[in-house]
Design a protein around this motif. Structure first.
Motif, PDB file in Angstrom:
ATOM      1  N   CYS A   1       0.851  -1.183   0.000  1.00 47.47           N
ATOM      2  CA  CYS A   1       0.000   0.000   0.000  1.00 47.47           C
ATOM      3  C   CYS A   1       0.886   1.231   0.000  1.00 47.47           C
ATOM      4  O   CYS A   1       2.091   1.156   0.249  1.00 47.47           O
ATOM      5  N   TYR A   2       0.285   2.366  -0.297  1.00 50.42           N
ATOM      6  CA  TYR A   2       0.997   3.631  -0.338  1.00 50.42           C
ATOM      7  C   TYR A   2       0.386   4.557   0.696  1.00 50.42           C
ATOM      8  O   TYR A   2      -0.841   4.681   0.789  1.00 50.42           O
ATOM      9  N   SER A   3       1.226   5.210   1.471  1.00 51.00           N
ATOM     10  CA  SER A   3       0.769   6.199   2.445  1.00 51.00           C
ATOM     11  C   SER A   3       1.127   7.586   1.939  1.00 51.00           C
ATOM     12  O   SER A   3       2.310   7.922   1.833  1.00 51.00           O
ATOM     13  N   SER A   4       0.118   8.381   1.628  1.00 52.74           N
ATOM     14  CA  SER A   4       0.387   9.754   1.177  1.00 52.74           C
ATOM     15  C   SER A   4       0.817  10.625   2.355  1.00 52.74           C
ATOM     16  O   SER A   4       1.500  11.637   2.162  1.00 52.74           O
ATOM     17  N   THR A   5       0.484  10.236   3.565  1.00 53.07           N
ATOM     18  CA  THR A   5       0.887  10.992   4.755  1.00 53.07           C
ATOM     19  C   THR A   5       2.397  10.952   4.942  1.00 53.07           C
ATOM     20  O   THR A   5       3.023  11.968   5.239  1.00 53.07           O
ATOM     21  N   THR A   6       2.974   9.770   4.762  1.00 55.77           N
ATOM     22  CA  THR A   6       4.424   9.608   4.958  1.00 55.77           C
ATOM     23  C   THR A   6       5.176   9.470   3.640  1.00 55.77           C
ATOM     24  O   THR A   6       6.391   9.291   3.657  1.00 55.77           O
ATOM     25  N   THR A   7       4.481   9.545   2.518  1.00 54.04           N
ATOM     26  CA  THR A   7       5.032   9.286   1.179  1.00 54.04           C
ATOM     27  C   THR A   7       5.900   8.031   1.180  1.00 54.04           C
ATOM     28  O   THR A   7       7.060   8.050   0.782  1.00 54.04           O
ATOM     29  N   SER A   8       5.296   6.958   1.658  1.00 57.41           N
ATOM     30  CA  SER A   8       5.992   5.675   1.771  1.00 57.41           C
ATOM     31  C   SER A   8       5.174   4.565   1.144  1.00 57.41           C
ATOM     32  O   SER A   8       3.938   4.602   1.145  1.00 57.41           O
ATOM     33  N   ILE A   9       5.889   3.581   0.624  1.00 62.66           N
ATOM     34  CA  ILE A   9       5.261   2.342   0.172  1.00 62.66           C
ATOM     35  C   ILE A   9       5.547   1.301   1.243  1.00 62.66           C
ATOM     36  O   ILE A   9       6.694   1.116   1.673  1.00 62.66           O
ATOM     37  N   ILE A  10       4.492   0.635   1.697  1.00 61.33           N
ATOM     38  CA  ILE A  10       4.589  -0.329   2.785  1.00 61.33           C
ATOM     39  C   ILE A  10       4.314  -1.713   2.205  1.00 61.33           C
ATOM     40  O   ILE A  10       3.313  -1.913   1.519  1.00 61.33           O
ATOM     41  N   VAL A  11       5.224  -2.649   2.482  1.00 63.05           N
ATOM     42  CA  VAL A  11       5.145  -3.989   1.903  1.00 63.05           C
ATOM     43  C   VAL A  11       5.156  -5.029   3.016  1.00 63.05           C
ATOM     44  O   VAL A  11       6.057  -5.037   3.857  1.00 63.05           O
ATOM     45  N   GLY A  12       4.149  -5.913   3.007  1.00 65.19           N
ATOM     46  CA  GLY A  12       4.112  -7.041   3.938  1.00 65.19           C
ATOM     47  C   GLY A  12       4.621  -8.291   3.241  1.00 65.19           C
ATOM     48  O   GLY A  12       4.311  -8.520   2.080  1.00 65.19           O
ATOM     49  N   GLN A  13       5.414  -9.091   3.961  1.00 66.97           N
ATOM     50  CA  GLN A  13       6.021 -10.282   3.369  1.00 66.97           C
ATOM     51  C   GLN A  13       5.424 -11.554   3.971  1.00 66.97           C
ATOM     52  O   GLN A  13       5.031 -11.580   5.125  1.00 66.97           O
TER      53      GLN A  13
ATOM     54  N   VAL B   1       7.092 -14.708   4.134  1.00 63.93           N
ATOM     55  CA  VAL B   1       8.027 -15.646   4.762  1.00 63.93           C
ATOM     56  C   VAL B   1       8.520 -15.212   6.135  1.00 63.93           C
ATOM     57  O   VAL B   1       9.156 -15.995   6.824  1.00 63.93           O
ATOM     58  N   ASN B   2       8.260 -13.995   6.522  1.00 59.19           N
ATOM     59  CA  ASN B   2       8.690 -13.554   7.848  1.00 59.19           C
ATOM     60  C   ASN B   2       7.726 -12.496   8.357  1.00 59.19           C
ATOM     61  O   ASN B   2       6.772 -12.135   7.705  1.00 59.19           O
ATOM     62  N   ASP B   3       8.000 -12.002   9.526  1.00 54.63           N
ATOM     63  CA  ASP B   3       7.121 -11.002  10.133  1.00 54.63           C
ATOM     64  C   ASP B   3       7.553  -9.573   9.831  1.00 54.63           C
ATOM     65  O   ASP B   3       7.114  -8.651  10.497  1.00 54.63           O
ATOM     66  N   ASN B   4       8.438  -9.414   8.866  1.00 48.43           N
ATOM     67  CA  ASN B   4       8.935  -8.075   8.551  1.00 48.43           C
ATOM     68  C   ASN B   4       7.973  -7.311   7.649  1.00 48.43           C
ATOM     69  O   ASN B   4       7.429  -7.852   6.704  1.00 48.43           O
ATOM     70  N   ILE B   5       7.830  -6.054   7.969  1.00 48.68           N
ATOM     71  CA  ILE B   5       7.130  -5.119   7.101  1.00 48.68           C
ATOM     72  C   ILE B   5       8.180  -4.128   6.611  1.00 48.68           C
ATOM     73  O   ILE B   5       8.909  -3.545   7.399  1.00 48.68           O
ATOM     74  N   LEU B   6       8.281  -4.005   5.309  1.00 46.51           N
ATOM     75  CA  LEU B   6       9.263  -3.095   4.717  1.00 46.51           C
ATOM     76  C   LEU B   6       8.608  -1.770   4.413  1.00 46.51           C
ATOM     77  O   LEU B   6       7.479  -1.715   3.922  1.00 46.51           O
ATOM     78  N   VAL B   7       9.319  -0.687   4.678  1.00 48.92           N
ATOM     79  CA  VAL B   7       8.820   0.654   4.397  1.00 48.92           C
ATOM     80  C   VAL B   7       9.854   1.359   3.526  1.00 48.92           C
ATOM     81  O   VAL B   7      11.022   1.438   3.879  1.00 48.92           O
ATOM     82  N   PHE B   8       9.395   1.815   2.356  1.00 45.31           N
ATOM     83  CA  PHE B   8      10.254   2.507   1.408  1.00 45.31           C
ATOM     84  C   PHE B   8       9.734   3.918   1.209  1.00 45.31           C
ATOM     85  O   PHE B   8       8.593   4.116   0.829  1.00 45.31           O
ATOM     86  N   ARG B   9      10.589   4.903   1.493  1.00 50.97           N
ATOM     87  CA  ARG B   9      10.225   6.299   1.262  1.00 50.97           C
ATOM     88  C   ARG B   9      10.312   6.586  -0.226  1.00 50.97           C
ATOM     89  O   ARG B   9      11.264   6.169  -0.884  1.00 50.97           O
ATOM     90  N   VAL B  10       9.334   7.273  -0.755  1.00 50.70           N
ATOM     91  CA  VAL B  10       9.336   7.645  -2.176  1.00 50.70           C
ATOM     92  C   VAL B  10       9.122   9.148  -2.285  1.00 50.70           C
ATOM     93  O   VAL B  10       8.619   9.788  -1.375  1.00 50.70           O
ATOM     94  N   GLU B  11       9.520   9.682  -3.441  1.00 53.10           N
ATOM     95  CA  GLU B  11       9.344  11.129  -3.647  1.00 53.10           C
ATOM     96  C   GLU B  11       8.616  11.382  -4.915  1.00 53.10           C
ATOM     97  O   GLU B  11       8.543  10.618  -5.787  1.00 53.10           O
TER      98      GLU B  11
END
Length: 124
Positions: A100-112, A114-124
């Motif tokens: 999903c994309y958060s316009s509040t934080t301008t981040s793309i959030i990815v759930g995986q 195989v593990n409990d990690n959630i990745l957050v990537f800042r975009v511009e």
């Protein structure tokens, strides 16, 4: 003919006129009109196991694939892959299942998967 179990996720365009559907087993992204008419089929050798799907407010389509996730530009005239945003080798992405994309934080959030990690990537 599409088998219903091959269809993984769907998302609606911001204007509500298009429906995007991932086909996991045929490595395709389908674009349908509101009435169900097939507008486009996107298939690319690099599109491997599309699963998670999200459409940003700007209409860009984010797709989770087996070992990466990508940003696609999808419409009936120009069906092309804009960029691979993250990969297993470069960013540690492994079997992303949701995006999903958060316009509040301008981040793309990815759930995986195989593990409990959630990745957050800042975009511009």
């Amino acid at each position: 003919m599409l088998l219903c179990f091959a269809l993984s996720r769907c998302a609606v365009s911001p204007t509500g006129d298009k429906l995007y559907i991932t086909n996991l087993y045929e490595d395709k992204l389908l674009t349908l009109a509101r009435d169900g008419t097939l507008l486009a089929t996107f298939k690319d050798p690099a599109l491997d196991g599309p699963y998670g799907l999200y459409v940003t407010p700007a209409g860009q389509v984010l797709v989770c694939e087996r070992l990466s996730f990508s940003k696609l530009q999808m419409d009936s005239e120009d069906r092309s892959k804009l960029a691979t945003l993250a990969t297993r080798e470069r960013d540690g992405v492994r079997y992303p299942m949701s995006v999903c994309y958060s316009s509040t934080t301008t981040s793309i959030i990815v759930g995986q998967w195989v593990n409990d990690n959630i990745l957050v990537f800042r975009v511009e």
